[in-house]
Design an enzyme around this catalytic site. Structure first.
Site, mmCIF file in Angstrom:
data_model
loop_
_atom_site.group_PDB
_atom_site.id
_atom_site.type_symbol
_atom_site.label_atom_id
_atom_site.label_comp_id
_atom_site.label_asym_id
_atom_site.label_seq_id
_atom_site.Cartn_x
_atom_site.Cartn_y
_atom_site.Cartn_z
ATOM 1 C CB VAL A 81 9.044 -5.566 3.218
ATOM 2 C CG1 VAL A 81 8.349 -4.682 2.195
ATOM 3 C CG2 VAL A 81 10.138 -4.801 3.936
ATOM 4 C CE1 TYR A 133 12.756 -0.529 7.295
ATOM 5 C CE2 TYR A 133 12.573 -2.159 5.543
ATOM 6 C CZ TYR A 133 12.877 -0.871 5.961
ATOM 7 O OH TYR A 133 13.296 0.058 5.052
ATOM 8 C CB CYS A 134 14.802 -7.996 7.209
ATOM 9 S SG CYS A 134 13.995 -9.370 8.041
ATOM 10 C CB THR A 135 12.994 -9.505 2.659
ATOM 11 O OG1 THR A 135 14.048 -8.659 2.209
ATOM 12 C CG2 THR A 135 12.077 -9.827 1.495
#
Ligand code: ZN
Ligand code: ZN
Length: 333
Positions: free
Chosen positions: A211, A182-184
């Site tokens: 996120v 995952y990342c932003t």
């Protein structure tokens, strides 16, 4: 400057797809978006598109219809910025680049056709229950520091291009695991998932919309947030609180704190975490030295910056590795 009174909506989107003629696609897109009075910054590469734009509210529906009419954008997710006055851009710039996310990958056999499976918030929570699941955070250290998924592994580097081979190395003996990345906002982890598959991993997932989208979905569906702390985002607040957990500490006194700030000494501007007590004690500066400079007359400060400009940059660079200056990392978004 262009005078306009109509309210604008700011949106962002990205899509990985094969663009055979990036320059031609750029020109077509420019003509269409310009007609809809769209402003913003768009990057096009052979691997896809990454866009931050604003559109006058009266053209919002037309823009959606236009974008979704393009074959690769049939299922495009448009992210509407919540806290935005719509005044982020004043012109439309569309640039052709080598990549939409710099990745340092030189392997010509790598492409974005084969990507990991998307997971939404509910699926994410479910997979997290499984002992066979490993979660990998593909963001930078300062982002991980204030908030992350429970049990998420951090990849100890500040650049995405270094993180990719490190993720492969870290997981090389665990090829049978479910790997969720995952990342932003999703753009980095989507590429990371393809990279893992390219290196022989089988069960690779990535969090759809990152996120930001997870937090929104979890809230709407009343799900328990498995992301704890704050989501670092590049607005004035430097982060959106997701849960009440404070998982970081003040860089000056070590007490629990998760508020990022930039050192108020203009010659420093370091991004760091500071508690309220230290903010008062150091007047928003990162050190005694910076506070001393900060309290000098402005003219003297300017003179000092002239004199030590070069040395200062070198000094900042070494610090920046851990806690970069906000205005410099912003470009990386
Ligand atoms: Zn403190
Ligand atoms: Zn400082």
């Amino acid at each position: 400057m262009y005078e306009e009174t109509e309210h604008r909506t700011t949106i962002s989107f990205y899509q990985y797809f094969t663009v055979t003629e990036p320059k031609q696609f750029r020109d077509e897109l420019y003509i269409a978006l310009n007609e809809l009075k769209v402003f913003g910054r768009i990057y096009i590469a052979q691997e896809g598109i990454n866009a931050q734009i604003s559109v006058p509210d009266s053209n919002w529906e037309k823009l959606k219809t236009y974008l979704h009419s393009l074959e690769p954008f049939k299922n495009l997710r448009l992210n509407v910025a919540v806290d935005d006055d719509g005044k982020s851009f004043w012109v439309l710039k569309i640039k052709v680049r080598d990549k939409i996310v710099a990745d340092g990958i030189n392997d010509p056999s790598f492409n974005m056709e084969n990507k990991g499976k998307y997971v939404n918030a509910a699926q994410m929570n479910e997979l997290l229950q499984d002992e066979n699941t490993v979660v990998i955070d593909m963001r930078n250290h300062y982002e991980y520091e204030v908030g992350h998924f429970v049990k998420a592994l951090e990849i100890p580097s500040d650049t995405f291009r270094e993180q990719l081979p490190m993720a492969v190395e870290m997981m090389k003996d665990r090829k049978d695991k479910n790997i969720i990345m995952y990342c932003t906002g999703g753009i980095r982890c989507e590429k990371a998932s393809a990279y893992m598959l390219h290196h022989g991993f089988n069960n690779v997932f990535h969090l759809e919309g990152g996120v930001i989208n997870y937090a929104r979905q979890a809230k709407e569906a009343g799900l328990e947030s498995k992301f704890i702390g704050k989501n670092f985002v590049f607005d004035d607040r430097l982060g959106e609180r997701i849960t009440d957990d404070v998982i970081a500490v003040c860089h000056q006194c070590g007490k629990p704190a998760d508020t990022h700030t930039n050192c108020l000494n203009d010659g420093c501007h370091l991004l760091f975490i500071q508690c309220e007590a230290c903010a008062e004690k150091f007047q928003g500066c990162c050190s005694d030295e910076c506070q001393e400079v900060y309290n000098l007359p402005l003219e003297t400060q300017k003179e000092m910056r002239k004199g030590i400009d070069k040395g200062n940059q070198v000094f900042n660079k070494s610090k920046q590795r851990l806690r970069p200056k906000l205005n410099e990392i912003r470009k990386d978004l």
